[in-house]
Design an enzyme around this catalytic site. Structure first.
Site, PDB file in Angstrom:
ATOM      1  N   ASN A 130     -47.664  -5.241  11.828  1.00 47.81           N
ATOM      2  CA  ASN A 130     -46.500  -5.308  11.125  1.00 47.81           C
ATOM      3  C   ASN A 130     -45.290  -5.033  11.440  1.00 47.81           C
ATOM      4  OD1 ASN A 130     -48.423  -6.520   9.186  1.00 47.81           O
ATOM      5  ND2 ASN A 130     -48.665  -4.197   8.235  1.00 47.81           N
ATOM      6  N   VAL A 156     -44.628   2.003   7.562  1.00 48.37           N
ATOM      7  CA  VAL A 156     -44.241   3.212   8.235  1.00 48.37           C
ATOM      8  C   VAL A 156     -43.522   2.839   9.487  1.00 48.37           C
ATOM      9  CG1 VAL A 156     -45.285   5.113   9.347  1.00 48.37           C
ATOM     10  CG2 VAL A 156     -46.349   4.359   7.410  1.00 48.37           C
ATOM     11  N   HIS A 209     -47.603   1.044  15.032  1.00 47.42           N
ATOM     12  CA  HIS A 209     -48.683   1.116  14.876  1.00 47.42           C
ATOM     13  C   HIS A 209     -49.621  -0.390  14.939  1.00 47.42           C
ATOM     14  CE1 HIS A 209     -47.093   1.306  11.036  1.00 47.42           C
ATOM     15  NE2 HIS A 209     -48.208   0.376  10.657  1.00 47.42           N
ATOM     16  N   HIS A 228     -52.795  -2.254  13.699  1.00 45.15           N
ATOM     17  CA  HIS A 228     -54.206  -2.125  12.852  1.00 45.15           C
ATOM     18  C   HIS A 228     -55.448  -2.814  13.473  1.00 45.15           C
ATOM     19  CE1 HIS A 228     -51.848  -1.098   9.081  1.00 45.15           C
ATOM     20  NE2 HIS A 228     -50.737  -1.649   9.671  1.00 45.15           N
TER      21      HIS A 228
HETATM   22  P1  AMP Z   1     -47.438  -0.837   7.774  1.00 44.14           P
HETATM   23  O1  AMP Z   1     -47.762  -1.309   6.321  1.00 44.14           O
HETATM   24  O2  AMP Z   1     -48.069  -1.635   8.702  1.00 44.14           O
HETATM   25  O3  AMP Z   1     -46.702   0.255   8.183  1.00 44.14           O
HETATM   26  O4  AMP Z   1     -48.988   0.327   7.729  1.00 44.14           O
HETATM   27  C1  AMP Z   1     -48.859   1.610   7.618  1.00 44.14           C
HETATM   28  C2  AMP Z   1     -50.399   2.118   7.130  1.00 44.14           C
HETATM   29  O5  AMP Z   1     -50.318   3.502   7.349  1.00 44.14           O
HETATM   30  C3  AMP Z   1     -50.931   1.910   5.693  1.00 44.14           C
HETATM   31  O6  AMP Z   1     -52.126   0.850   5.798  1.00 44.14           O
HETATM   32  C4  AMP Z   1     -51.139   3.100   5.283  1.00 44.14           C
HETATM   33  O7  AMP Z   1     -52.356   3.056   4.240  1.00 44.14           O
HETATM   34  C5  AMP Z   1     -51.209   3.846   6.339  1.00 44.14           C
HETATM   35  N1  AMP Z   1     -51.228   5.425   6.239  1.00 44.14           N
HETATM   36  C6  AMP Z   1     -49.971   6.008   5.386  1.00 44.14           C
HETATM   37  N2  AMP Z   1     -50.092   7.114   5.219  1.00 44.14           N
HETATM   38  C7  AMP Z   1     -51.122   7.678   6.023  1.00 44.14           C
HETATM   39  C8  AMP Z   1     -51.898   9.006   6.329  1.00 44.14           C
HETATM   40  N3  AMP Z   1     -51.375  10.125   5.957  1.00 44.14           N
HETATM   41  N4  AMP Z   1     -53.128   8.699   7.047  1.00 44.14           N
HETATM   42  C9  AMP Z   1     -53.587   7.632   7.268  1.00 44.14           C
HETATM   43  N5  AMP Z   1     -52.985   6.450   7.180  1.00 44.14           N
HETATM   44  C10 AMP Z   1     -52.006   6.369   6.490  1.00 44.14           C
END
Ligand code: AMP
Ligand code: ZN
Length: 115
Positions: A88, A97, A101, A103
């Site tokens: 994303n 975030v 990253h 997925h």
């Molecule tokens: P995005 O929306 O692509 O930025 O994805 C961020 C992802 O990080 C989401 O799917 C969240 O569920 C995941 N996330 C947020 N905090 C944590 C955490 N502490 N440990 C594992 N995953 C997390």
């Protein structure tokens, strides 16, 4: 390392996150809010906010992220049936975030177009 970045803290081992993979450049861990039976995030230790911030010199790192996703998919027994890899990027891309990253999603039938 960015002091107020959640994924910088996680990749530095400052949270209690269990890694399914770690090397000198990358970690992988289960998503806290899984959207599929297998939902793992592959995350570089280097703080890169988004795909938009990638430099030419990050090309090998991004390739490694995909190689690790492939390896984890095999370990999770979803390689043959198929899976989805997602970056994303930014607000409209659904990024929450701001630390790069990838997925890895699998274990169920994915739909297209993605929501
Ligand atoms: P995005 O929306 O692509 O930025 O994805 C961020 C992802 O990080 C989401 O799917 C969240 O569920 C995941 N996330 C947020 N905090 C944590 C955490 N502490 N440990 C594992 N995953 C997390
Ligand atoms: Zn970060």
């Amino acid at each position: 390392m960015s002091d107020d970045c959640l994924f910088c803290k996680i990749t530095a081992g400052k949270m209690d996150t269990e890694f399914v993979y770690e090397d000198s450049d990358l970690v992988a861990f289960k998503d806290i809010n899984p959207m599929a039976p297998v939902h793992i995030l592959i995350v570089p230790k280097k703080h890169i906010p988004t795909i938009n911030d990638l430099k030419k010199t990050d090309t090998v790192l991004v390739g490694e992220m995909i190689q690790i996703a492939k390896r984890i998919a095999k370990e999770q027994n979803i390689a043959d049936e198929g899976y989805r890899l997602v970056f994303n990027c930014g607000k409209m891309g659904g990024q929450e975030v701001d630390h790069l990253h990838l997925h890895l999603l699998g274990g169920r039938q994915m739909k297209w177009p993605a929501g």
